[in-house]
Design a protein around this motif. Structure first.
Motif, PDB file in Angstrom:
ATOM      1  N   GLN A 191       0.825  -1.211   0.000  1.00  0.00           N
ATOM      2  CA  GLN A 191       0.000   0.000   0.000  1.00  0.00           C
ATOM      3  C   GLN A 191       0.860   1.263   0.000  1.00  0.00           C
ATOM      4  O   GLN A 191       0.575   2.231  -0.698  1.00  0.00           O
ATOM      5  N   ALA A 192       1.929   1.250   0.789  1.00  0.00           N
ATOM      6  CA  ALA A 192       2.730   2.463   0.969  1.00  0.00           C
ATOM      7  C   ALA A 192       3.543   2.819  -0.269  1.00  0.00           C
ATOM      8  O   ALA A 192       3.668   4.000  -0.622  1.00  0.00           O
ATOM      9  N   VAL A 193       4.123   1.821  -0.928  1.00  0.00           N
ATOM     10  CA  VAL A 193       4.969   2.103  -2.090  1.00  0.00           C
ATOM     11  C   VAL A 193       4.164   2.728  -3.228  1.00  0.00           C
ATOM     12  O   VAL A 193       4.553   3.777  -3.768  1.00  0.00           O
ATOM     13  N   PRO A 194       3.025   2.145  -3.643  1.00  0.00           N
ATOM     14  CA  PRO A 194       2.233   2.817  -4.684  1.00  0.00           C
ATOM     15  C   PRO A 194       1.752   4.209  -4.263  1.00  0.00           C
ATOM     16  O   PRO A 194       1.651   5.110  -5.104  1.00  0.00           O
ATOM     17  N   TYR A 195       1.477   4.399  -2.984  1.00  0.00           N
ATOM     18  CA  TYR A 195       1.079   5.716  -2.478  1.00  0.00           C
ATOM     19  C   TYR A 195       2.179   6.739  -2.747  1.00  0.00           C
ATOM     20  O   TYR A 195       1.920   7.838  -3.258  1.00  0.00           O
ATOM     21  N   VAL A 196       3.424   6.384  -2.412  1.00  0.00           N
ATOM     22  CA  VAL A 196       4.538   7.306  -2.625  1.00  0.00           C
ATOM     23  C   VAL A 196       4.800   7.494  -4.112  1.00  0.00           C
ATOM     24  O   VAL A 196       5.053   8.623  -4.575  1.00  0.00           O
ATOM     25  N   LEU A 197       4.749   6.429  -4.883  1.00  0.00           N
ATOM     26  CA  LEU A 197       4.969   6.542  -6.324  1.00  0.00           C
ATOM     27  C   LEU A 197       3.955   7.485  -6.955  1.00  0.00           C
ATOM     28  O   LEU A 197       4.301   8.324  -7.806  1.00  0.00           O
ATOM     29  N   ASP A 198       2.707   7.365  -6.559  1.00  0.00           N
ATOM     30  CA  ASP A 198       1.663   8.224  -7.107  1.00  0.00           C
ATOM     31  C   ASP A 198       1.907   9.682  -6.738  1.00  0.00           C
ATOM     32  O   ASP A 198       1.768  10.577  -7.577  1.00  0.00           O
ATOM     33  N   LYS A 199       2.307   9.935  -5.489  1.00  0.00           N
ATOM     34  CA  LYS A 199       2.564  11.301  -5.042  1.00  0.00           C
ATOM     35  C   LYS A 199       3.736  11.912  -5.809  1.00  0.00           C
ATOM     36  O   LYS A 199       3.738  13.116  -6.092  1.00  0.00           O
ATOM     37  N   GLN A 200       4.712  11.093  -6.145  1.00  0.00           N
ATOM     38  CA  GLN A 200       5.930  11.601  -6.780  1.00  0.00           C
ATOM     39  C   GLN A 200       5.945  11.436  -8.298  1.00  0.00           C
ATOM     40  O   GLN A 200       6.892  11.851  -8.961  1.00  0.00           O
ATOM     41  N   GLY A 201       4.907  10.798  -8.846  1.00  0.00           N
ATOM     42  CA  GLY A 201       4.855  10.574 -10.279  1.00  0.00           C
ATOM     43  C   GLY A 201       5.963   9.681 -10.786  1.00  0.00           C
ATOM     44  O   GLY A 201       6.541   9.915 -11.851  1.00  0.00           O
ATOM     45  N   GLN A 202       6.266   8.615 -10.014  1.00  0.00           N
ATOM     46  CA  GLN A 202       7.383   7.737 -10.351  1.00  0.00           C
ATOM     47  C   GLN A 202       6.919   6.304 -10.593  1.00  0.00           C
ATOM     48  O   GLN A 202       5.757   5.944 -10.335  1.00  0.00           O
ATOM     49  N   VAL A 203       7.864   5.488 -11.081  1.00  0.00           N
ATOM     50  CA  VAL A 203       7.673   4.041 -11.173  1.00  0.00           C
ATOM     51  C   VAL A 203       8.800   3.390 -10.385  1.00  0.00           C
ATOM     52  O   VAL A 203       9.779   4.041 -10.009  1.00  0.00           O
ATOM     53  N   LEU A 204       8.682   2.098 -10.145  1.00  0.00           N
ATOM     54  CA  LEU A 204       9.693   1.389  -9.359  1.00  0.00           C
ATOM     55  C   LEU A 204       9.892  -0.011  -9.891  1.00  0.00           C
ATOM     56  O   LEU A 204       8.918  -0.736 -10.148  1.00  0.00           O
TER      57      LEU A 204
END
Length: 481
Positions: free
Chosen positions: A124-137
């Motif tokens: 849950q946390a990783v996609p949350y941060v990715l969405d906020k930062q406009g990034q992929v991982l």
């Protein structure tokens, strides 16, 4: 709350800044710059919370840059009934078997191992941060058995996340392999490495230390080196202490001490216990239980830490602990020695292949509460039989923990053994212990029958680089190819 690197080469950063990276930019591990405190009043106020609500409170102490409402949403999903049955982490009193013995049930999640408790939060946390930062991982990880399946089940099907998971070829149980290799989601890439777990871990570190490659392909980690894993694991130590002290007179609760015994290979799980103990949770001793790959027992008993080679790492019947380089020990050494002496000690370890801290043994035991003991195949079989005679079936890793606890427990101090996996994942060893084949649950039979897919490579970084370069998700990708 800010985080720095054990190696001293990273500016202080917030939780959402370090969650995606795994290793710090200088190759060190991320650690809290300072720890918050857990007061008796705070713990008492949390006593009535369910697991998801408690998780948002504990994690919130570390993720101070995440709004409380967002954390509550994440933990409610991560620990909801679709993933874990209530109460999420059962704490069972087995004093009728051995006075003071408790089992903390950490393996109720989707892959039947304790890794689910941290990984579902990261899911849950990783996609949350990715969405906020406009990034992929692109997650690059190594597993000795359970981390891989937990990560893959937490991130499968997510558009902004790709998982490249390395595992030692032929060294996991059939159920562990099936849980990983049967996933055919296009963002999941299983890579079997001809070698042992430490070879897999070395490949991850090599590519993670290549800053240009890491940045080009947006590499991150969710292994136990990821600070988000540590933070999420800290929750169940608080939960378990609260549940044990539910039965203690209120006037005695605030400083009621327990011992916690943790089966350990890479030192991440027990390091989370060290964190909350340092914050004030009344844990008297942290008991490290190892199998025949006992580098941690050697260190906590003698002060000498000597990682072993892949050739010297034994294949045992508790395979998730077949680790001879305990990555998270670096974090503890940093807190033990302080930044300046740690730097000298780390250079000694890298130059000599061994580290002598025998002058710190008494302090490690008295100030930090660490003691350790190893188990063996014969001992874990004996413990499985002993617990089964009392109606309790345990897996071989938990048996290592119980074996150690039974030898080191002291009267008047409850001992909580962290149960690390369900016995269904290791039916062969359980059957060997009990003298007859164990019935295979229908869910496991269906899992084992699923077609499996993996790519096998040698322990060659170039082969791994090619796989990642070919399959990595990029910021311009809308779907996986």
């Amino acid at each position: 709350m800010h985080y720095i690197s054990t190696r001293g080469g990273m500016r202080p950063a917030r939780f959402t800044e370090v969650l995606l990276s795994g290793l710090a930019p200088d190759g060190g591990l991320v650690v809290p710059l300072a720890l918050p405190s857990l007061s008796a009043d705070c713990l008492e106020a949390w006593r009535c919370l369910d697991y998801a609500a408690l998780a948002s409170k504990v994690i919130g102490l570390f993720a101070t840059d995440v709004p409380e409402a967002d954390l509550q949403t994440m933990t409610a999903v991560a620990y909801g009934p679709q993933r874990f049955p209530a109460p999420v982490v059962p704490v069972r009193d087995h004093s009728a078997v051995v006075a003071g013995l408790h089992l903390v049930g950490l393996s109720e999640g989707p892959t039947m191992a304790f890794k689910d408790l941290a990984m579902q939060f990261l899911g849950q946390a990783v996609p949350y941060v990715l969405d906020k930062q406009g990034q992929v991982l692109n997650i690059l990880g190594a597993t000795s058995g359970d981390t891989g399946s937990a990560a893959e089940h937490a991130f499968r099907g997510q558009d902004a996340v790709n998982v490249f998971m390395l595992s030692p070829a032929g060294r996991m149980s059939p159920v562990q392999r099936a849980q990983m290799y049967s996933l055919h989601d296009p963002n999941i890439h299983n890579i079997a490495v001809e070698g042992v777990f430490d070879d897999c871990q070395d490949l991850v570190k090599t590519l993670s230390n290549d800053i240009a490659f890491k940045e080009r392909y947006s590499l991150g980690a969710v292994n136990s080196i990821n600070i988000g894993r540590i933070v999420a694991q800290a929750v169940y130590y608080v939960w378990a202490w609260l549940r044990v002290t539910d039965r203690v007179e209120e006037r005695r609760r605030s400083d009621f001490q327990v011992d916690v015994c943790v089966p350990s290979g890479n030192f991440g799980n027990v390091y989370a216990g060290h964190i909350v103990r340092s914050m004030g949770l009344p844990i008297r001793r942290l008991i490290v239980a190892t199998n025949e790959n006992n580098v941690l027992e050697e260190f906590f008993s003698t002060g000498i830490y000597t990682p072993r080679s892949a050739e010297a790492t034994l294949a045992t019947s508790s395979p998730s602990m077949d680790i001879s380089k305990a990555s998270n020990l670096e974090r503890f050494l940093w807190s033990l020695l302080g930044p300046e002496r740690f730097s000298r000690a780390w250079r000694e370890l890298e130059d000599c292949g061994s580290l002598d801290l025998s002058d710190q043994v008494e302090r490690i035991r008295e100030e930090f509460g660490f003691i350790a003991m190893s188990s063996s195949h014969a001992k874990r079989l004996e413990t499985i039989r002993f617990m089964s005679s009392h109606g309790v079936t345990v897996d071989p890793h938990t048996a290592d923990g119980i074996t150690t606890a039974l030898n080191l427990m002291e009267p008047s101090f409850p001992t909580l053994v962290l149960e690390t996996a369900r016995p269904e994942k290791f039916l062969g060893t359980v059957g060997e212990a009990l003298g007859f084949p164990q019935p295979i649950p229908n869910t496991v039979s269906k899992l084992l029958a699923l077609p499996q897919r993996k790519t096998t490579i040698t322990a060659d970084e170039q082969e791994l680089r090619t796989i990642i370069a070919t399959n990595a998700v990029t910021a311009n990708s809308s779907t996986f190819q």
